[in-house]
Design a protein around this motif. Structure first.
Motif, mmCIF file in Angstrom:
data_model
loop_
_atom_site.group_PDB
_atom_site.id
_atom_site.type_symbol
_atom_site.label_atom_id
_atom_site.label_comp_id
_atom_site.label_asym_id
_atom_site.label_seq_id
_atom_site.Cartn_x
_atom_site.Cartn_y
_atom_site.Cartn_z
ATOM 1 N N GLY A 36 33.214 -33.771 29.126
ATOM 2 C CA GLY A 36 32.217 -33.661 30.009
ATOM 3 C C GLY A 36 31.352 -32.410 29.640
ATOM 4 O O GLY A 36 30.002 -32.505 29.726
ATOM 5 N N LYS A 37 32.074 -31.513 29.221
ATOM 6 C CA LYS A 37 31.166 -30.258 28.815
ATOM 7 C C LYS A 37 30.564 -30.508 27.608
ATOM 8 O O LYS A 37 29.315 -29.811 27.651
ATOM 9 N N VAL A 38 30.917 -31.362 26.920
ATOM 10 C CA VAL A 38 30.076 -31.444 25.475
ATOM 11 C C VAL A 38 28.839 -32.211 25.792
ATOM 12 O O VAL A 38 27.590 -31.999 25.683
ATOM 13 N N VAL A 39 29.039 -33.282 26.764
ATOM 14 C CA VAL A 39 28.012 -34.215 27.129
ATOM 15 C C VAL A 39 26.893 -33.473 28.081
ATOM 16 O O VAL A 39 25.643 -33.410 27.668
ATOM 17 N N GLN A 40 27.187 -32.400 28.739
ATOM 18 C CA GLN A 40 26.474 -31.588 29.414
ATOM 19 C C GLN A 40 25.481 -30.833 28.602
ATOM 20 O O GLN A 40 24.225 -30.495 28.695
ATOM 21 N N GLN A 41 26.116 -30.161 27.481
ATOM 22 C CA GLN A 41 25.376 -29.649 26.378
ATOM 23 C C GLN A 41 24.492 -30.299 25.565
ATOM 24 O O GLN A 41 23.636 -29.918 25.303
ATOM 25 N N LEU A 42 24.925 -31.364 25.087
ATOM 26 C CA LEU A 42 24.072 -32.294 24.139
ATOM 27 C C LEU A 42 23.309 -33.268 24.911
ATOM 28 O O LEU A 42 22.574 -33.904 24.288
ATOM 29 N N GLY A 43 23.764 -33.426 25.932
ATOM 30 C CA GLY A 43 22.999 -34.670 26.874
ATOM 31 C C GLY A 43 21.478 -34.513 26.994
ATOM 32 O O GLY A 43 20.825 -35.438 27.158
ATOM 33 N N LYS A 44 21.045 -33.456 26.726
ATOM 34 C CA LYS A 44 19.533 -33.131 27.123
ATOM 35 C C LYS A 44 18.891 -33.568 25.576
ATOM 36 O O LYS A 44 17.743 -33.781 25.774
ATOM 37 N N ASP A 45 19.556 -33.792 24.513
ATOM 38 C CA ASP A 45 18.925 -34.045 23.331
ATOM 39 C C ASP A 45 19.472 -35.385 22.806
ATOM 40 O O ASP A 45 20.425 -35.665 22.405
ATOM 41 N N ARG A 46 18.624 -36.475 22.693
ATOM 42 C CA ARG A 46 18.781 -37.695 22.570
ATOM 43 C C ARG A 46 19.452 -37.898 21.328
ATOM 44 O O ARG A 46 20.305 -38.718 21.116
ATOM 45 N N LYS A 47 18.997 -37.579 20.177
ATOM 46 C CA LYS A 47 19.471 -37.614 18.854
ATOM 47 C C LYS A 47 20.883 -37.069 18.678
ATOM 48 O O LYS A 47 21.674 -37.777 18.150
ATOM 49 N N LYS A 48 20.993 -35.766 19.473
ATOM 50 C CA LYS A 48 22.457 -35.062 19.191
ATOM 51 C C LYS A 48 23.322 -35.980 19.922
ATOM 52 O O LYS A 48 24.523 -35.963 19.521
ATOM 53 N N PHE A 49 22.809 -36.455 21.054
ATOM 54 C CA PHE A 49 23.909 -37.192 21.853
ATOM 55 C C PHE A 49 24.399 -38.309 21.123
ATOM 56 O O PHE A 49 25.428 -38.976 21.239
ATOM 57 N N TYR A 50 23.454 -39.143 20.542
ATOM 58 C CA TYR A 50 23.830 -40.474 19.804
ATOM 59 C C TYR A 50 24.560 -40.172 18.672
ATOM 60 O O TYR A 50 25.623 -40.454 18.362
#
Length: 522
Positions: free
Chosen positions: A219-233
């Motif tokens: 959850g913590k990682v997704v919160q950090q990376l979730g704003k950036d689509r490319k990074k999330f993928y």
């Protein structure tokens, strides 16, 4: 002006109840293949022509799809047709979808949050099943659903039929992914065309295990990376790769330990994707397999590109917790899975209390002793808490005063951590104790500890006497000490008060010893 885009999300619920509808390995394996393909192949087909994984997919894993559509028309088309495709592919599975409009990549993070909320709401809306069946229709013996097809003389409902077909057509994709990653290992011919048989999963006894492992801190990682689509993928893709690689390394433990033939495998993978692993496995192989998986999962996520992504969430690797339910081969797998999930949750809860920021890896296990189906909480209260009978003195001994609260005593010693923690054993220490228990010179010690355990339930004074006698007889005092000396741990109870509890390791060690060594099959 920024282009308007559509974030589409789909989520498959009830995956486990769909997979574990019966105890037939063929159906379980087929169901796993179906679940695996819903969010990949079936979704790709639903999108059709303009499908672009690299630029538009955010996540496509077991039970979870997030995809960005550039046009409303394309999105509407999928919303209309995908649910029907899912129901045709896996009749009876629960499925929800939602869409959020957003413009400009800056708002992607908000869109993801909003989508999650919408999906949660959708989950609570009832769905009309496709196969209701009239009152007078014939029903399948194993599931009670309406019969739609005959397969080798057996009357099957729609879901079971779909599972059988998938099992036949998928060519063991999930097995291959779990064992070797991408392609079939050329030197090892994985036939598995014949029916998978539960007997292949049993060894010298009928103990099998359902292993469920789940990553921590996601959850913590997704919160950090979730704003950036490319990074999330990128993160979703790397996570799936790390989980697969860890499973491949864990499979090597089974390969090295046991010369088995590839048409009779002692393991049946059920779910592998995201940070999740579920497998049914021969009893004595489960703990070494789970330990290796967790170890490799940590290693895989602590290097390369994954390391850079995690550093943005102030983490240097991902850890995982697991639950292993040891059950007899005839016990309903669905309840075995539920227990494994509860054990995994209990392990996580304990580990988070140690360190919320970097949760340490650990696992819990339980050997189901009776045919009584109950939750882990009930099992703990019924089987594992020690409540010795009163010694008859009552309160008068204390001049009529209330007695101070007794320290609770329990035979639940887990979780077992991957690395040393104060007041706990590591997984390796548990394995070492059990190995020592099996040595010929410790035969008397084993019997003695069993008797001591029985006495602990009945009469503490007698148990203490038995222990003294054991100490004078045994040569391996360290092992006896590790099994019978309690570790005192402080827990915060429901009322928020701290209470102490004494944990004994003997019960776990003997249970694990039985699973590894009991000989009931020829």
């Amino acid at each position: 002006m920024a282009m308007e885009k559509f974030l589409y999300g789909a989520s498959v619920q009830g995956i486990q109840s769909f997979i574990f509808q019966t105890n037939q390995l063929d159906d379980i394996s087929g169901a796993s293949e179906l679940v695996e393909s819903i969010c990949t192949k079936a979704f790709e087909k639903a999108v059709g022509e303009g499908f672009n994984k690299k630029d538009n997919a955010v996540i496509m894993a077991a039970g979870n799809v997030k995809y960005v559509f550039d046009t409303q028309e394309q999105c509407e088309n999928v919303v209309r047709n995908f649910p029907r495709k899912v129901q045709e592919c896996a009749p009876g599975i629960t499925f929800s979808q939602a869409v959020v409009k957003f413009d400009d990549e800056k708002n992607f993070g908000q869109a993801v949050d909003e989508l999650e909320k919408k999906l949660k709401t959708q989950r609570n809306l009832p769905q009309t099943p496709l196969e209701v069946g009239m009152l007078g229709c014939k029903r399948a013996a194993k599931t009670g659903m309406p019969v739609v097809k005959i397969w080798n003389g057996e009357e099957l409902d729609a879901a079971t039929y779909a599972k059988r077909v998938a099992r036949k057509n998928c060519g063991n994709k999930l097995h291959i992914k779990s064992f070797w990653g991408k392609k079939q290992d050329a030197g090892k011919d994985l036939k598995l065309e014949d029916e998978l048989d539960i007997k292949d999963l049993t060894g010298k006894n009928d103990w099998i295990a359902i292993v469920h492992i789940d990553g921590n801190g996601l959850g913590k990682v997704v919160q950090q990376l979730g704003k950036d689509r490319k990074k999330f993928y990128q993160f979703s893709t790397l996570l799936d790769q790390a989980t697969t690689k860890a499973a491949n390394e864990a499979f090597k433990v089974i390969e090295e330990a046991h010369g088995f033939s590839y048409d009779k495998l002692p393991i049946c993978p059920v779910v592998l994707g995201g940070d999740d692993l579920t497998a049914i496995i021969r009893g004595d192989l489960a703990l070494p397999y789970a330990k290796k998986f967790i170890n490799e999962f940590e290693r895989e996520t602590s290097q390369g590109e994954m390391k850079n992504l995690l550093s943005k969430a102030n983490m240097n690797k991902l850890t995982a917790c697991g639950g292993i339910a040891y059950i007899k081969a005839s016990f309903p797998f669905y309840y075995g899975y539920k227990l494994a999930e509860e054990l995994c949750h209990a392990a996580k809860t304990d580990a988070k209390a140690k360190n919320k920021e970097n949760v340490p890896s650990c696992l819990m296990f339980h050997k189901v002793q009776d045919s009584f189906v109950q939750s882990y909480k009930d099992i703990k209260a019924r089987e594992l808490e020690l409540k010795p009978k009163d010694d008859g003195k009552g309160k008068t001994a204390n001049n009529g005063q209330e007695e101070p609260a007794k320290i609770k005593k329990t035979l639940c010693f887990g979780p077992y951590y991957l690395r040393k923690q104060e007041g706990y054993h590591t997984i390796s220490e548990l394995e070492r104790m059990v190995k020592e228990l099996g040595e010929a010179e410790n035969e008397g010690l084993k019997t003695g500890v069993r008797q001591w355990l029985s006495l602990m339930h009945e009469n503490e004074a007698a148990a203490a006497q038995r222990l003294q006698r054991l100490e004078s007889l045994t040569s391996n005092k360290e092992l006896l000490h590790n099994l019978t000396t309690p570790a005192t741990r402080t827990h915060v109870n429901k009322e928020g008060k701290e209470e102490q509890e004494q944990h004994y390791a003997a019960y776990d060690a003997l249970a694990y010893y039985t699973i590894n060594n009991q000989q009931t099959n020829d």
